[in-house]
Write an enzyme that holds these catalytic residues in place. Structure first.
Site, PDB file in Angstrom:
ATOM      1  N   CYS A   2       0.280  -1.520   0.317  1.00 46.18           N
ATOM      2  CA  CYS A   2      -0.602  -0.135   0.006  1.00 46.18           C
ATOM      3  C   CYS A   2       1.084   1.257   0.032  1.00 46.18           C
ATOM      4  CB  CYS A   2      -1.434  -0.052   0.991  1.00 46.18           C
ATOM      5  SG  CYS A   2      -0.143   0.120   2.781  1.00 46.18           S
ATOM      6  N   LEU A  51      -3.235  -2.075  -1.025  1.00 42.67           N
ATOM      7  CA  LEU A  51      -3.559  -2.415  -2.220  1.00 42.67           C
ATOM      8  C   LEU A  51      -3.048  -4.497  -1.894  1.00 42.67           C
ATOM      9  CD1 LEU A  51      -3.563  -3.534  -5.641  1.00 42.67           C
ATOM     10  CD2 LEU A  51      -1.032  -3.174  -5.123  1.00 42.67           C
ATOM     11  N   ILE A  53      -3.012  -7.919  -1.658  1.00 43.26           N
ATOM     12  CA  ILE A  53      -2.722  -8.804  -2.604  1.00 43.26           C
ATOM     13  C   ILE A  53      -2.549 -10.300  -1.804  1.00 43.26           C
ATOM     14  CG2 ILE A  53      -0.155  -9.747  -3.145  1.00 43.26           C
ATOM     15  CD1 ILE A  53      -0.680  -7.468  -4.465  1.00 43.26           C
ATOM     16  N   VAL A  54      -2.433 -10.420  -0.610  1.00 46.25           N
ATOM     17  CA  VAL A  54      -3.354 -11.129   1.047  1.00 46.25           C
ATOM     18  C   VAL A  54      -3.783 -11.556   1.998  1.00 46.25           C
ATOM     19  CG1 VAL A  54      -1.896 -12.756   2.279  1.00 46.25           C
ATOM     20  CG2 VAL A  54      -0.562 -12.376   0.240  1.00 46.25           C
ATOM     21  N   ASN A  75       3.490  -0.925   4.348  1.00 48.97           N
ATOM     22  CA  ASN A  75       3.707  -0.993   2.818  1.00 48.97           C
ATOM     23  C   ASN A  75       4.775  -2.049   2.694  1.00 48.97           C
ATOM     24  OD1 ASN A  75       3.790  -0.986   0.222  1.00 48.97           O
ATOM     25  ND2 ASN A  75       5.744   0.400  -0.024  1.00 48.97           N
ATOM     26  N   GLY A  76       4.224  -3.407   2.627  1.00 48.99           N
ATOM     27  CA  GLY A  76       5.254  -4.613   2.153  1.00 48.99           C
ATOM     28  C   GLY A  76       4.782  -6.629   2.300  1.00 48.99           C
ATOM     29  N   THR A 316      18.972   8.535 -16.705  1.00 54.44           N
ATOM     30  CA  THR A 316      18.777   7.677 -17.231  1.00 54.44           C
ATOM     31  C   THR A 316      17.625   6.462 -16.867  1.00 54.44           C
ATOM     32  OG1 THR A 316      21.107   7.273 -16.496  1.00 54.44           O
ATOM     33  CG2 THR A 316      19.374   4.831 -17.051  1.00 54.44           C
ATOM     34  N   ARG A 319      14.171   7.761 -18.648  1.00 58.09           N
ATOM     35  CA  ARG A 319      14.312   6.529 -19.314  1.00 58.09           C
ATOM     36  C   ARG A 319      13.701   5.657 -19.444  1.00 58.09           C
ATOM     37  NH1 ARG A 319      20.546   8.326 -21.437  1.00 58.09           N
ATOM     38  NH2 ARG A 319      20.553  10.107 -22.628  1.00 58.09           N
ATOM     39  N   SER A 341       9.554  -9.680 -11.419  1.00 56.68           N
ATOM     40  CA  SER A 341      10.621  -8.455 -11.926  1.00 56.68           C
ATOM     41  C   SER A 341      12.282  -9.079 -12.018  1.00 56.68           C
ATOM     42  CB  SER A 341      10.214  -6.830 -11.988  1.00 56.68           C
ATOM     43  OG  SER A 341      11.273  -6.604 -13.071  1.00 56.68           O
TER      44      SER A 341
END
Length: 585
Positions: A2, A51, A53-54, A75-76, A316, A319, A341
Site C-alpha cells: 500500500c 493494494l 494481495i494477501v 507497505n510490504g 537514465t 528514460r 521482475s
C-alpha cells in the site's frame, strides 16, 4: 502492499489536521486503490491506501495487537509470516495478512525483531503504551519511503515525496536497512550483512548452491491471493525468473486459485523484431504471453506523468521508467495486481558492460557493493513507483536477502569478465542454470550478451527524447544552467528539460537533494569511472558509452554501419531490456 502516510507528534489533534492528513493520503491513492484508512491516537495519525494481495477480505489496515495498544501501518510483503506465526503461539491474530505479525513480534522482541522479517517493507509502528513510535525500511530499499520534520516538532513518514513535501520544513529519503525510533531520534542500521563492509569474500563458486538460492527466492514470492504475472523481455534475468516461476507454479496455492498457466508481459515499439525474443522464451516456457505496443510519441506524452510519479530528475531512470509506466497500465487493465521482475542481477554479478574494465577482483567486488547500496535511488525506485502509479506491485527475487548473501559471498575472481576464457558478464549466474538434462532456457538465451535498460528501450527512444528536449531548452538556457540549478547542474538539454518538470512538481530544496548525481559512464558509480581514462571524456548513462565494450559503442556505431551498407541503408539495431521492453533503434 500500500501507500503509507504518518504524522507523529504534531501537537494538533484537531479536525482540521485530520482532514489535512486525509487529503495528503489521497495523493497516494494510486498505490492502493482497494481500501483506505486513518487511525488517530492523540496527535499521531497513521493513514494508508491498500493494494490487497494477501487476505484481501480482512487484511485492511491499520493492524493491531490483541488489545490494540500497538498500531501498525505497513507497505510490504512478509514472505516468512507463516513461520513467524508459529513462533508466537500465545498471540491471537486478527487477520491472515502477512504483515499482521509485525505488532506481535514487537511485543515479544522490541526493536530487535526487524531482522527477523524476510521480505520487503516500510512500516510505522505506534506504541500507545508510552506514545513512542518506530519506523523501518527493508534491507535494500525495494519499497520507497521518505521522512520529514515539521516546524511544530512533528515527524512525517510517507511512501512518496508528494505525501509530505508541502508540509515539512525538511525531508529526505529514509535510508534502506535502517530504523528510526522516537526514543533515540536517530537512524540505526539494522541490516548488517557481511558484504556491507566491502571486504573481499573467498568462498568457492558453487553453481548448485547459487541455483538453489535463487529458486527459493522466486518460489517464496509466489505468495498471493490475487492474479499475477511475470515481466519478460527475452533477456537473461527476466527469462530466468519466468523459467523458475513456470517450473514451480503448478504446486502452489496460487495455481490452485488462478490456474497453473503463467502470464508473461512485454512492451515495445510495434514491429520491433526483438519482441520476438520474448515471444520465443514465452513459447519455450508455455506462458500465456501478452505483447503491448507503444510509440515514441506515446512515451513523450507520458513524461510529465512519469516524473510526477517516480519523483526524480535522473536521466537514465526517466528514460527507463517511461515504457515500464506505460506497460504497467496495460497489465493492470487485465486484472493483474502484481508481477515478478528482474532488477538487481546486474548489480550483484557485475552485469553492466563497464565491468569489463574492472582492473582486479577487489575493485570488481567493491563496485558491486556500491551498486547494491545505491539501488534504492535508481532501479528499485523505478520498479516500485512506475508500477505503483497504476496500483501494480513488482516483486524482485534477485534482491532476496538470503540470495544476496550467497551471491555476494562468492570469490569475485569467479565473477570477473574474461572473454578469452569464454566468460561473459554474469557468467556465474548463467553457468548455474546451464542444465543439460533439464534445461531452464535455450542456450542462446542463457548466454545472450547484456543490454542495459536505458539502451534496451531503444536508441530511437533515447534520440526521440533528446530531440523533444531540444525543442524546449535553448542554448541560451543552457548557459545559465549552473546558476539556475547549482545542485546537480544538468549538462544536457534532456537533463535540463526533466529538471524543469521536476522542480515544478517538487520545488523544495529537500526534494532536489533526494536525487543522486555525479559522474557516471554506462551506469557506473563515480569511482568506477577511474577504470578507464577515456571514460572521463564520454560521461553518459547509456551502455554505448562503454567504449570498446558495447557492440554499438558511440565511437564506431554509425561509421561501421555506413561502411557496410551505405548511409541510407543502415539497419536499425534492436535492443532488449531486463523488464519486458524491446524497441527498434
Amino acid at each position: 502492499m500500500c501507500g503509507i502516510l504518518a504524522v507523529l507528534g504534531c501537537s494538533d489533534d484537531s479536525q482540521a489536521k485530520r482532514v489535512r492528513v486525509l487529503e495528503l493520503s489521497r495523493r497516494l491513492k494510486h498505490r492502493g486503490p482497494d481500501w483506505s484508512g486513518l487511525h488517530q491516537y492523540g496527535d499521531n495519525y497513521l493513514a494508508h491506501q491498500r493494494l490487497a494481495i494477501v487476505d484481501p477480505a480482512s487484511g485492511d489496515q491499520p493492524l493491531y495487537n490483541e488489545d490494540k495498544s500497538i498500531v501498525v501501518t505497513v507497505n510490504g510483503e512478509i514472505y516468512n509470516h507463516e513461520e513467524l506465526r508459529k513462533q508466537l503461539p500465545n498471540h491471537t491474530f486478527r487477520t491472515e495478512c502477512d504483515c499482521d505479525v509485525i505488532a506481535h513480534l514487537y511485543e515479544e522482541h522490541g526493536e530487535g525483531f526487524v531482522d527477523m522479517l524476510d521480505g520487503i517493507f516500510s512500516f510505522v509502528l505506534l506504541d500507545t503504551r508510552d506514545n513512542s513510535f518506530l519506523v523501518a525500511r527493508d534491507a535494500i530499499g525495494v519499497t520507497s519511503l521518505y521522512i520529514g520534520w515539521g516546524l511544530d516538532g512533528s515527524v512525517w513518514i510517507a511512501s512518496e515525496l508528494k505525501g509530505l513535501n508541502d508540509d515539512c520544513e525538511h525531508f529526505e529519503t529514509f535510508p534502506p536497512g535502517h530504523l528510526y525510533s522516537s526514543k533515540d531520534r536517530e537512524f540505526r542500521r539494522w541490516y548488517n550483512p557481511p558484504w556491507f563492509s566491502e571486504a573481499i569474500p573467498s568462498a568457492p563458486y558453487d553453481p548448485l548452491a547459487l541455483r538453489n538460492a535463487f529458486e527459493m527466492a522466486v518460489i517464496k514470492r509466489l505468495m498471493t491471493d490475487v492474479p499475477f504475472g511475470v515481466l519478460l523481455s527475452g533477456g537473461l534475468d527476466s527469462s530466468l525468473v519466468a523459467a523458475i516461476t513456470a517450473r514451480h507454479l503448478a504446486g502452489t496455492k496460487a495455481a490452485k486459485q488462478w490456474g497453473a498457466k503463467l502470464h508473461s508481459f512485454c512492451v515495445g515499439l510495434k514491429g520491433a523484431p526483438d519482441l520476438r525474443a520474448a515471444k520465443e522464451v514465452a513459447d519455450y516456457l508455455g506462458t500465456v504471453h501478452h505483447e503491448f505496443h507503444f510509440t515514441v510519441q506515446d512515451g513523450i506524452d507520458a513524461i510529465e506523468d512519469v516524473i510526477y510519479h517516480i519523483e526524480t530528475y535522473d536521466v537514465t531512470t526517466i528514460r527507463a521508467s517511461t515504457p515500464m509506466f506505460l506497460m504497467s497500465r496495460k497489465i493492470k487493465s487485465l486484472g493483474v495486481k502484481w508481477v515478478i521482475s528482474g532488477e538487481g542481477s546486474d548489480e550483484i554479478f557485475g552485469g553492466y558492460l563497464y565491468f569489463h574494465k574492472a582492473p582486479n577482483k577487489e575493485e570488481f567486488h567493491q563496485e558491486t557493493c556500491r551498486k547494491i547500496k545505491a539501488l534504492h535511488k535508481y532501479d528499485c525506485l523505478r520498479a516500485n513507483k512506475s508500477t505503483y502509479a497504476w496500483g501494480l506491485e513488482a516483486r524482485v527475487p534477485f534482491l532476496d536477502k538470503e540470495f544476496i548473501n550467497v551471491a555476494m559471498n562468492i570469490d569475485p575472481e569467479n565473477k570477473m569478465i574474461k572473454p578469452e576464457e569464454g566468460r561473459i558478464e554474469k557468467w556465474v549466474l548463467r553457468k548455474a542454470f546451464d542444465d543439460e538434462e533439464h534445461p531452464y532456457l535455450p542456450k542462446h538465451i542463457l548466454y545472450r550478451q547484456k543490454e542495459q535498460f536505458s539502451d534496451g528501450v531503444g536508441y530511437s527512444w533515447i534520440d526521440g527524447l533528446k530531440a523533444h528536449a531540444a525543442k524546449h531548452v535553448t542554448d541560451k538556457m543552457m548557459l545559465n544552467a549552473a546558476n539556475i540549478f547549482p545542485h546537480n547542474t544538468p549538462n544536457t538539454k534532456e537533463a535540463y528539460y526533466y529538471r524543469m518538470i521536476f522542480e515544478r512538481f517538487f520545488p523544495q530544496n529537500s526534494a532536489r537533494l533526494t536525487v543522486p548525481g555525479g559522474a557516471s559512464v554506462a551506469c557506473s558509480t563515480a569511482k568506477a569511472v577511474e577504470w578507464d581514462a577515456a571514460w572521463s571524456n564520454n560521461l553518459d548513462p547509456s551502455g554505448r558509452a562503454a567504449l570498446g565494450v558495447h557492440n554499438s559503442a558511440y565511437e564506431n556505431q554509425i561509421n561501421s554501419a555506413k561502411a557496410a551498407v551505405g548511409p541510407e541503408k543502415i539497419i536499425p539495431k534492436m535492443e532488449i531490456s531486463p523488464l519486458g521492453v524491446a524497441i527498434q533503434s
